[in-house]
Design an enzyme around this catalytic site. Structure first.
Site, PDB file in Angstrom:
ATOM      1  N   SER A 117       0.794  -1.229   0.000  1.00  0.00           N
ATOM      2  CA  SER A 117       0.000   0.000   0.000  1.00  0.00           C
ATOM      3  C   SER A 117       0.823   1.274   0.000  1.00  0.00           C
ATOM      4  O   SER A 117       0.306   2.341  -0.299  1.00  0.00           O
ATOM      5  CB  SER A 117      -0.939   0.007   1.223  1.00  0.00           C
ATOM      6  OG  SER A 117      -1.821  -1.085   1.162  1.00  0.00           O
ATOM      7  N   SER A 118       2.097   1.196   0.342  1.00  0.00           N
ATOM      8  CA  SER A 118       2.910   2.408   0.403  1.00  0.00           C
ATOM      9  C   SER A 118       4.294   2.144  -0.152  1.00  0.00           C
ATOM     10  O   SER A 118       4.748   0.993  -0.206  1.00  0.00           O
ATOM     11  CB  SER A 118       3.009   2.928   1.846  1.00  0.00           C
ATOM     12  OG  SER A 118       3.760   2.028   2.638  1.00  0.00           O
TER      13      SER A 118
END
Length: 289
Positions: A97-98
């Protein structure tokens, strides 16, 4: 070996074993709950065949009459064999996600599982479009399997997880999960679907708990005077020194070198200070004038 012959060979291999789910004897195709010939052989049956157990679902050949009334078939010919064409490729998908998270662990597990191609992407949980996931779907052929390391790599909430799994099944693709409570090849029928929905809901609840705990932690830190974020490049003491040296006509480059900060950073900090001072010193228009 053409596709039709391959279909029959795989069927004959599976039919050597009785089905633990529907009770079909050796030599017979599987049957559905309604009493007709099923569309797929049940997983517990073809999983007994070493050459097939790790592959995708095996469709019952059209010659066996899927959807028609079920009747016991002949005794299997144990001499049946021959070359067995591919049961489909594994296509891997990895997601974080990051940008700070690492994809290497997922990629390593997918390679170990035998994925011939792996699609990776770093995308935030709020993004609705996943380009690499869509590319992976486009790369899947009917007999192929989409492989992910964990259930939550497939989707970011319960609706997305369930929709993705059902979409794969409708396209005649299989979903394989390498780890977690649903590890193995996902069966969209019967108890498999119920378990999938249950664990998808649990995964979403756990993400909500993590999000809530993070917010509580940030609030607690802020109450203790720690507001997080990157510390300022030029703090108050350094700014005071910089202003004093600038008043003495020392070049900004020299001041920045003395403070150990970037020249452009110091220029921006001084400009922001001058702007704030000018705003405070600007004459205010009396009310009603």
């Amino acid at each position: 070996m053409n596709a039709e012959l391959d279909e029959i060979v795989r069927a004959e291999l599976v039919e050597r074993e009785p089905c633990p789910r529907c009770g079909a004897p050796p030599g017979s195709v599987c049957r559905a709950n309604s009493g007709v010939v099923a569309v797929d052989y049940h997983t517990g049956r073809y999983a007994k065949i070493p050459g097939l157990k790790s592959g995708p679902a095996i469709r019952i050949p059209a010659a066996r009459g899927p959807g028609r009334a079920w009747e016991p078939g002949p005794e299997p010919d144990l001499a049946v064999g021959g070359a067995l064409a591919r049961a489909g490729d594994r296509i891997g998908y990895a997601r974080v996600s990051s940008k700070g998270q690492d994809l290497a662990g997922q990629v390593r597990l997918l390679k170990k599982a035998g994925c011939v191609r792996i699609y990776v992407e770093k995308i935030g949980s709020r993004e609705k479009i996943r380009p690499e996931y869509n590319t992976a779907l486009a790369d899947l052929r009917p007999a192929d399997t989409l492989t992910v390391t964990m259930l939550d790599r497939l989707g970011r909430n319960m609706i997305e997880l369930i929709t993705s799994a059902q979409d794969l099944a409708e396209r005649d693709h299989r979903l394989e999960i390498l780890g977690g409570p649903l590890s193995g090849v996902y069966d969209p029928q019967g108890a498999g679907k119920v378990l999938f929905v249950m664990f998808a809901a649990m995964a979403e609840v756990e993400r909500e708990f993590i999000h809530e705990r993070t917010l509580i932690g940030l609030d607690t830190a802020a109450a203790n005077g720690n507001h997080g974020g990157r510390p300022p490049a030029v703090d108050g003491d350094q700014l005071a020194v910089a202003l004093r040296r600038r008043d003495a006509n020392e070049p900004v480059t020299s001041i920045a070198r003395h403070l150990g900060v970037g020249r452009s950073t110091l220029y921006r900090t001084l400009a922001a200070y001058d702007e704030a001072m000018a705003a405070n010193e600007a004459p205010r228009t009396p009310p009603g004038s």
